[in-house]
Design a protein around this motif. Structure first.
Motif, PDB file in Angstrom:
ATOM      1  N   LEU A   6      -1.805  -6.548  -4.744  1.00  0.00           N
ATOM      2  CA  LEU A   6      -1.605  -5.644  -3.619  1.00  0.00           C
ATOM      3  C   LEU A   6      -0.577  -6.207  -2.643  1.00  0.00           C
ATOM      4  O   LEU A   6      -0.099  -5.510  -1.769  1.00  0.00           O
ATOM      5  CB  LEU A   6      -2.933  -5.414  -2.890  1.00  0.00           C
ATOM      6  CG  LEU A   6      -4.063  -4.878  -3.760  1.00  0.00           C
ATOM      7  CD1 LEU A   6      -5.341  -4.779  -2.939  1.00  0.00           C
ATOM      8  CD2 LEU A   6      -3.700  -3.524  -4.321  1.00  0.00           C
ATOM      9  N   SER A   9       4.929  -6.674  -0.790  1.00  0.00           N
ATOM     10  CA  SER A   9       5.985  -6.319   0.144  1.00  0.00           C
ATOM     11  C   SER A   9       5.832  -7.153   1.409  1.00  0.00           C
ATOM     12  O   SER A   9       5.016  -8.062   1.470  1.00  0.00           O
ATOM     13  CB  SER A   9       5.915  -4.821   0.471  1.00  0.00           C
ATOM     14  OG  SER A   9       4.726  -4.526   1.170  1.00  0.00           O
ATOM     15  N   GLU A  11       4.824  -6.006   4.217  1.00  0.00           N
ATOM     16  CA  GLU A  11       3.770  -5.430   5.038  1.00  0.00           C
ATOM     17  C   GLU A  11       2.438  -5.501   4.295  1.00  0.00           C
ATOM     18  O   GLU A  11       2.384  -5.375   3.070  1.00  0.00           O
ATOM     19  CB  GLU A  11       4.091  -3.972   5.380  1.00  0.00           C
ATOM     20  CG  GLU A  11       5.328  -3.808   6.247  1.00  0.00           C
ATOM     21  CD  GLU A  11       5.579  -2.362   6.614  1.00  0.00           C
ATOM     22  OE1 GLU A  11       4.807  -1.493   6.132  1.00  0.00           O
ATOM     23  OE2 GLU A  11       6.520  -2.090   7.363  1.00  0.00           O
ATOM     24  N   LYS A  13      -0.852  -4.376   2.762  1.00  0.00           N
ATOM     25  CA  LYS A  13      -1.327  -3.141   2.167  1.00  0.00           C
ATOM     26  C   LYS A  13      -2.792  -3.303   1.784  1.00  0.00           C
ATOM     27  O   LYS A  13      -3.136  -4.186   0.990  1.00  0.00           O
ATOM     28  CB  LYS A  13      -0.512  -2.768   0.931  1.00  0.00           C
ATOM     29  CG  LYS A  13      -0.972  -1.478   0.256  1.00  0.00           C
ATOM     30  CD  LYS A  13      -0.157  -1.188  -0.982  1.00  0.00           C
ATOM     31  CE  LYS A  13      -0.658   0.074  -1.679  1.00  0.00           C
ATOM     32  NZ  LYS A  13       0.092   0.338  -2.935  1.00  0.00           N
ATOM     33  N   TRP A 208      -3.719 -12.729   3.144  1.00  0.00           N
ATOM     34  CA  TRP A 208      -2.402 -12.332   3.648  1.00  0.00           C
ATOM     35  C   TRP A 208      -2.011 -13.122   4.888  1.00  0.00           C
ATOM     36  O   TRP A 208      -0.919 -13.712   4.952  1.00  0.00           O
ATOM     37  CB  TRP A 208      -2.397 -10.843   3.958  1.00  0.00           C
ATOM     38  CG  TRP A 208      -1.139 -10.356   4.623  1.00  0.00           C
ATOM     39  CD1 TRP A 208      -0.904 -10.215   5.953  1.00  0.00           C
ATOM     40  CD2 TRP A 208       0.061  -9.956   3.974  1.00  0.00           C
ATOM     41  NE1 TRP A 208       0.353  -9.759   6.193  1.00  0.00           N
ATOM     42  CE2 TRP A 208       0.978  -9.588   4.983  1.00  0.00           C
ATOM     43  CE3 TRP A 208       0.455  -9.869   2.647  1.00  0.00           C
ATOM     44  CZ2 TRP A 208       2.261  -9.142   4.702  1.00  0.00           C
ATOM     45  CZ3 TRP A 208       1.739  -9.421   2.362  1.00  0.00           C
ATOM     46  CH2 TRP A 208       2.625  -9.069   3.384  1.00  0.00           C
TER      47      TRP A 208
END
Length: 263
Positions: A6, A9, A11, A13, A208
């Protein structure tokens, strides 16, 4: 949990329903042989092995696996079977213990490292188990009371005027033969589905903000994600046990309704 796929990128998500999409284990192999199927087979093997270790050579003073097996047996017997089946409880203990252990192991697969997927979060598995109990309920009702006697016992509305039967009888029949089936497996599926998403979300947040995009401002969020993952895992394990108990309890209630020929 497949959270790493996931993070692709710049950003964050949040994980979604893609967590429940699985490709065949063997590329080009049978499409049905996916991770949930493999975990279901593993669960069955594990349950058989545990029961064999517990009950194959029982001793007068239980120890080890026998002690754990007898504890599980007595729990299901006293809390699931006897309240609904009474004197018939022991006759159905094999089935009810199997149902309880199957759902419990299915659920616990969601918190085992590197596996981390509760089998019951795939709707096909609780559906098949619930349908099996449903068919057994109807079979017992017809066998012991006949079709007419079983239906009469289900829609027994003593004291109501005749015109009320036209209103209440369809509702009771729908609850007995339709709603009961869906509520049996939807409750289990929905809890495991939602719980898996929540655990995936909080673990993704921690990963993240602490590893992928470590910043001074993001550290607090990342730590919160880790703490929530730990707390939610503990809470989810309680829910996993509770849902196994409720599924087996409803199974015993449905079996009792078939035997007694009543709603």
């Amino acid at each position: 949990m497949r959270t790493t796929i996931l993070i692709t990128s710049d950003e964050f998500k949040a994980p979604g329903t893609e967590l429940f999409d699985f490709d065949p284990i063997v590329p080009g192999g049978p499409e049905w042989l996916t991770k949930p199927v493999l975990l279901a087979l593993l669960s069955s093997t594990l349950i058989i092995a545990l029961c064999w270790a517990a009950f194959a050579k029982p001793k007068l003073v239980p120890r080890g696996w026998q002690n754990a097996g007898e504890y599980a047996y007595m729990f299901v017997r006293e809390q699931v079977a006897k309240p609904n089946l009474g004197k018939d409880a022991d006759k159905w203990m094999g089935l009810l213990l199997t149902v309880f252990l199957t759902v419990l192991v299915w659920n616990l697969m969601g918190v085992i490292p590197f596996i981390q997927f509760p089998v019951a979060a795939h709707i096909a598995f609780p559906f098949v188990l619930a349908v099996s109990v449903y068919v057994l309920k109807v079979y017992l009702g017809v066998k012991h009371h006949g079709v007419r006697g079983y239906l009469k016992g289900v829609v027994y509305l003593d004291g109501l005027p005749g015109w009320a039967y036209g209103i209440y009888a369809p509702l009771i029949l729908a609850e007995t033969f339709i709603n009961s089936l869906f509520t049996h497996f939807i409750r289990l599926f929905a809890n495991m589905f939602a719980g898996h998403l929540l655990l995936a979300f909080f673990s993704s947040v921690g990963f993240w903000f602490l590893f992928e995009r470590l910043t001074v401002l993001g550290v607090g969020i990342g730590v919160l994600g880790v703490v929530m993952t730990i707390l939610m895992t503990a809470f989810e394990m309680f829910i996993m046990f509770l849902q196994a108990f409720l599924f087996a309890l409803l199974a015993s209630m449905f079996i009792a309704s078939g035997l007694k020929g009543s709603h």
